[in-house]
Write a protein that holds these residues in place. Structure first.
Motif, PDB file in Angstrom:
ATOM      1  N   TYR A  31       0.825  -1.209   0.000  1.00 27.46           N
ATOM      2  CA  TYR A  31       0.000   0.000   0.000  1.00 27.46           C
ATOM      3  C   TYR A  31       0.857   1.256   0.000  1.00 27.46           C
ATOM      4  CZ  TYR A  31      -3.226   3.601   1.581  1.00 27.46           C
ATOM      5  OH  TYR A  31      -3.945   4.756   1.685  1.00 27.46           O
ATOM      6  N   SER A  32       1.908   1.277   0.832  1.00 26.53           N
ATOM      7  CA  SER A  32       2.729   2.489   0.936  1.00 26.53           C
ATOM      8  C   SER A  32       3.526   2.757  -0.339  1.00 26.53           C
ATOM      9  CB  SER A  32       3.679   2.382   2.137  1.00 26.53           C
ATOM     10  OG  SER A  32       4.572   1.285   1.970  1.00 26.53           O
ATOM     11  N   PHE A  33       4.005   1.698  -0.994  1.00 27.68           N
ATOM     12  CA  PHE A  33       4.809   1.893  -2.201  1.00 27.68           C
ATOM     13  C   PHE A  33       3.954   2.098  -3.448  1.00 27.68           C
ATOM     14  CE2 PHE A  33       8.159   0.089   0.451  1.00 27.68           C
ATOM     15  CZ  PHE A  33       9.252   0.818   0.051  1.00 27.68           C
ATOM     16  N   MET A  34       2.749   1.536  -3.449  1.00 26.28           N
ATOM     17  CA  MET A  34       1.920   1.614  -4.645  1.00 26.28           C
ATOM     18  C   MET A  34       0.918   2.763  -4.616  1.00 26.28           C
ATOM     19  SD  MET A  34       2.967  -0.857  -6.612  1.00 26.28           S
ATOM     20  CE  MET A  34       1.621  -1.018  -7.771  1.00 26.28           C
ATOM     21  N   PHE A  35       0.415   3.104  -3.443  1.00 30.31           N
ATOM     22  CA  PHE A  35      -0.699   4.049  -3.372  1.00 30.31           C
ATOM     23  C   PHE A  35      -0.394   5.325  -2.588  1.00 30.31           C
ATOM     24  CE2 PHE A  35      -2.517  -0.230  -3.800  1.00 30.31           C
ATOM     25  CZ  PHE A  35      -3.259  -0.063  -4.965  1.00 30.31           C
ATOM     26  N   MET A  36       0.671   5.363  -1.819  1.00 34.47           N
ATOM     27  CA  MET A  36       1.002   6.584  -1.073  1.00 34.47           C
ATOM     28  C   MET A  36       1.981   7.423  -1.892  1.00 34.47           C
ATOM     29  SD  MET A  36       1.413   5.158   2.845  1.00 34.47           S
ATOM     30  CE  MET A  36       1.713   6.805   3.468  1.00 34.47           C
ATOM     31  N   PRO A  37       1.603   8.636  -2.264  1.00 37.59           N
ATOM     32  CA  PRO A  37       2.500   9.459  -3.086  1.00 37.59           C
ATOM     33  C   PRO A  37       3.659  10.013  -2.271  1.00 37.59           C
ATOM     34  CG  PRO A  37       0.541  10.711  -2.485  1.00 37.59           C
ATOM     35  CD  PRO A  37       0.321   9.316  -1.973  1.00 37.59           C
ATOM     36  N   ASP A  38       4.750  10.320  -2.959  1.00 44.75           N
ATOM     37  CA  ASP A  38       5.881  10.976  -2.299  1.00 44.75           C
ATOM     38  C   ASP A  38       5.490  12.388  -1.878  1.00 44.75           C
ATOM     39  OD1 ASP A  38       7.550   8.804  -2.637  1.00 44.75           O
ATOM     40  OD2 ASP A  38       8.328   9.505  -4.556  1.00 44.75           O
ATOM     41  N   THR A  39       6.020  12.826  -0.760  1.00 45.25           N
ATOM     42  CA  THR A  39       5.790  14.191  -0.304  1.00 45.25           C
ATOM     43  C   THR A  39       7.115  14.947  -0.275  1.00 45.25           C
ATOM     44  OG1 THR A  39       5.991  13.488   2.014  1.00 45.25           O
ATOM     45  CG2 THR A  39       3.778  13.584   1.078  1.00 45.25           C
ATOM     46  N   TYR A  40       7.029  16.253  -0.485  1.00 42.94           N
ATOM     47  CA  TYR A  40       8.212  17.105  -0.553  1.00 42.94           C
ATOM     48  C   TYR A  40       8.047  18.264   0.419  1.00 42.94           C
ATOM     49  CZ  TYR A  40       9.021  14.516  -4.875  1.00 42.94           C
ATOM     50  OH  TYR A  40       9.207  13.520  -5.795  1.00 42.94           O
ATOM     51  N   THR A  41       9.152  18.689   1.009  1.00 40.67           N
ATOM     52  CA  THR A  41       9.127  19.772   1.990  1.00 40.67           C
ATOM     53  C   THR A  41      10.060  20.889   1.562  1.00 40.67           C
ATOM     54  OG1 THR A  41       8.636  18.229   3.791  1.00 40.67           O
ATOM     55  CG2 THR A  41       9.486  20.393   4.409  1.00 40.67           C
ATOM     56  N   GLU A 119       3.829  18.171  -4.666  1.00 45.14           N
ATOM     57  CA  GLU A 119       4.484  18.746  -5.838  1.00 45.14           C
ATOM     58  C   GLU A 119       5.644  19.635  -5.381  1.00 45.14           C
ATOM     59  OE1 GLU A 119       1.808  20.561  -8.636  1.00 45.14           O
ATOM     60  OE2 GLU A 119       0.141  19.288  -7.959  1.00 45.14           O
ATOM     61  N   PRO A 120       6.886  19.299  -5.748  1.00 47.22           N
ATOM     62  CA  PRO A 120       8.049  20.041  -5.235  1.00 47.22           C
ATOM     63  C   PRO A 120       8.064  21.517  -5.635  1.00 47.22           C
ATOM     64  CG  PRO A 120       8.687  18.484  -6.960  1.00 47.22           C
ATOM     65  CD  PRO A 120       7.282  18.170  -6.611  1.00 47.22           C
ATOM     66  N   GLU A 121       7.709  21.834  -6.870  1.00 46.52           N
ATOM     67  CA  GLU A 121       7.715  23.231  -7.310  1.00 46.52           C
ATOM     68  C   GLU A 121       6.656  24.035  -6.567  1.00 46.52           C
ATOM     69  OE1 GLU A 121       9.783  24.685  -9.278  1.00 46.52           O
ATOM     70  OE2 GLU A 121      10.913  22.954 -10.011  1.00 46.52           O
ATOM     71  N   ALA A 152      15.121  32.085   0.858  1.00 42.51           N
ATOM     72  CA  ALA A 152      13.904  31.734   0.143  1.00 42.51           C
ATOM     73  C   ALA A 152      13.823  30.231  -0.045  1.00 42.51           C
ATOM     74  CB  ALA A 152      13.872  32.443  -1.216  1.00 42.51           C
ATOM     75  N   ALA A 153      12.609  29.726  -0.091  1.00 42.75           N
ATOM     76  CA  ALA A 153      12.413  28.287  -0.260  1.00 42.75           C
ATOM     77  C   ALA A 153      12.761  27.873  -1.684  1.00 42.75           C
ATOM     78  CB  ALA A 153      10.967  27.920   0.053  1.00 42.75           C
ATOM     79  N   LEU A 154      13.439  26.752  -1.800  1.00 44.33           N
ATOM     80  CA  LEU A 154      13.801  26.181  -3.098  1.00 44.33           C
ATOM     81  C   LEU A 154      13.025  24.882  -3.302  1.00 44.33           C
ATOM     82  CD1 LEU A 154      17.685  26.673  -3.016  1.00 44.33           C
ATOM     83  CD2 LEU A 154      15.978  28.159  -4.096  1.00 44.33           C
ATOM     84  N   ALA A 155      12.734  24.573  -4.541  1.00 44.91           N
ATOM     85  CA  ALA A 155      12.018  23.328  -4.837  1.00 44.91           C
ATOM     86  C   ALA A 155      12.873  22.136  -4.426  1.00 44.91           C
ATOM     87  CB  ALA A 155      11.683  23.260  -6.319  1.00 44.91           C
ATOM     88  N   PRO A 156      12.393  21.268  -3.557  1.00 44.15           N
ATOM     89  CA  PRO A 156      13.187  20.104  -3.124  1.00 44.15           C
ATOM     90  C   PRO A 156      13.394  19.123  -4.273  1.00 44.15           C
ATOM     91  CG  PRO A 156      10.948  19.964  -2.285  1.00 44.15           C
ATOM     92  CD  PRO A 156      11.063  21.310  -2.918  1.00 44.15           C
ATOM     93  N   VAL A 157      14.561  18.514  -4.284  1.00 44.87           N
ATOM     94  CA  VAL A 157      14.889  17.556  -5.347  1.00 44.87           C
ATOM     95  C   VAL A 157      14.637  16.116  -4.907  1.00 44.87           C
ATOM     96  CG1 VAL A 157      16.573  19.082  -6.406  1.00 44.87           C
ATOM     97  CG2 VAL A 157      17.305  17.517  -4.600  1.00 44.87           C
ATOM     98  N   ALA A 158      14.503  15.889  -3.614  1.00 42.53           N
ATOM     99  CA  ALA A 158      14.274  14.531  -3.093  1.00 42.53           C
ATOM    100  C   ALA A 158      13.066  14.557  -2.167  1.00 42.53           C
ATOM    101  CB  ALA A 158      15.502  14.025  -2.340  1.00 42.53           C
ATOM    102  N   PRO A 159      12.268  13.503  -2.168  1.00 40.21           N
ATOM    103  CA  PRO A 159      11.099  13.463  -1.284  1.00 40.21           C
ATOM    104  C   PRO A 159      11.487  13.418   0.182  1.00 40.21           C
ATOM    105  CG  PRO A 159      11.411  11.346  -2.358  1.00 40.21           C
ATOM    106  CD  PRO A 159      12.392  12.286  -2.985  1.00 40.21           C
ATOM    107  N   SER A 160      10.652  14.002   1.008  1.00 41.05           N
ATOM    108  CA  SER A 160      10.862  13.982   2.454  1.00 41.05           C
ATOM    109  C   SER A 160      10.040  12.892   3.135  1.00 41.05           C
ATOM    110  CB  SER A 160      10.492  15.339   3.051  1.00 41.05           C
ATOM    111  OG  SER A 160       9.130  15.658   2.762  1.00 41.05           O
ATOM    112  N   GLY A 161       9.147  12.297   2.434  1.00 37.29           N
ATOM    113  CA  GLY A 161       8.315  11.247   2.996  1.00 37.29           C
ATOM    114  C   GLY A 161       7.483  10.607   1.910  1.00 37.29           C
ATOM    115  N   PRO A 162       6.656   9.651   2.274  1.00 40.98           N
ATOM    116  CA  PRO A 162       6.464   9.092   3.618  1.00 40.98           C
ATOM    117  C   PRO A 162       7.580   8.118   4.003  1.00 40.98           C
ATOM    118  CG  PRO A 162       5.084   7.944   2.058  1.00 40.98           C
ATOM    119  CD  PRO A 162       5.751   9.048   1.288  1.00 40.98           C
ATOM    120  N   SER A 163       7.691   7.846   5.301  1.00 37.71           N
ATOM    121  CA  SER A 163       8.715   6.938   5.798  1.00 37.71           C
ATOM    122  C   SER A 163       8.200   5.502   5.674  1.00 37.71           C
ATOM    123  CB  SER A 163       9.065   7.271   7.252  1.00 37.71           C
ATOM    124  OG  SER A 163      10.057   6.408   7.737  1.00 37.71           O
ATOM    125  N   ARG A 164       8.330   4.959   4.472  1.00 33.99           N
ATOM    126  CA  ARG A 164       7.769   3.630   4.198  1.00 33.99           C
ATOM    127  C   ARG A 164       8.395   2.525   5.047  1.00 33.99           C
ATOM    128  NH1 ARG A 164       7.986   6.307  -0.864  1.00 33.99           N
ATOM    129  NH2 ARG A 164       5.890   6.633  -1.733  1.00 33.99           N
TER     130      ARG A 164
END
Length: 218
Positions: A31-41, A119-121, A152-164
């Protein structure tokens, strides 16, 4: 039930003890890998400069009052007015899809704002827009002349979560706890006489003989 008795029951139902945690971990993993989207901070930081400090030209003047102003700005960052202004600027209906976190130390006038979304941007735009709006609104509401953006905030290049991996580990431990609970409840509901000691305790008379079980015999 003693610990030794529990361990003995777990050994008898080792398939349940091993299988249920693995099944729970697999289900949550899929469920976490297939249905939970990556989040960005995205994170931006601000420095609050009070009106008294600007006029006096001394950054050490009335530090405690400045920290109180910084706390007020922190509260303002969480207000509906700032969030609505940000949503309007970016053409969004609301900011309910974003997780907004504001941190401010009691001994510092630096405020950090973190925005988390899918969405990182967009999370970077939301963070920067909130910082710009709070600067304008704080001047209008509290007459604070400067809420300066440090970074200023920059668009993150790597997801911050979820902690699968954490979710999978928690599911495994939860499955193990469920297996133990099922074993204990099943043992409590089992009213069969399984040992000679139980027979003596129930009947109040000693056991004087036993008939052995012979598997495969006639």
């Amino acid at each position: 039930m003693t610990l030794l008795e529990l361990l003995d029951l777990m050994k008898k139902r080792i398939k349940l003890v091993i299988g249920l945690p693995i099944v729970c971990a697999l289900l949550i993993g899929v469920y976490s890998f297939m249905f939970m989207p990556d989040t960005y901070t995205a994170t931006t930081s601000m420095y609050v400069l009070t009106n008294q400090e600007q006029s006096a030209g001394n950054l050490s003047t009335d530090l405690s009052a400045s920290q109180m102003v910084a706390n007020d700005v922190t509260t303002l960052l969480k207000s509906n007015r700032v969030r609505k202004a940000t949503a309007d600027d970016l053409g969004l209906k609301s900011l309910k899809d974003f997780e907004i976190e504001v941190t401010s130390a009691t001994t510092s006038r630096v405020i950090e704002l973190s925005v988390t979304g899918t969405e990182p941007e967009l999370v970077a735009k939301v963070a920067n827009s909130i910082a710009e709006n709070v600067a304008a609104i704080s001047q209008d509401v509290m007459k604070v002349e400067a809420v300066n953006i440090i970074d200023a905030a920059l668009a993150p290049v790597a997801p911050s979560g979820p902690s699968r991996p954490l979710y999978v580990a928690v599911a495994f431990m939860g499955g193990l706890f469920m297996a133990v609970a099922i074993i204990v409840v099943a043992d409590m509901l089992n009213t069969k006489v399984r040992t000679a000691d139980e027979a003596e305790e129930i009947l109040g008379i000693p056991v004087i003989g036993r008939i052995p079980v012979v598997k495969g015999g006639r």
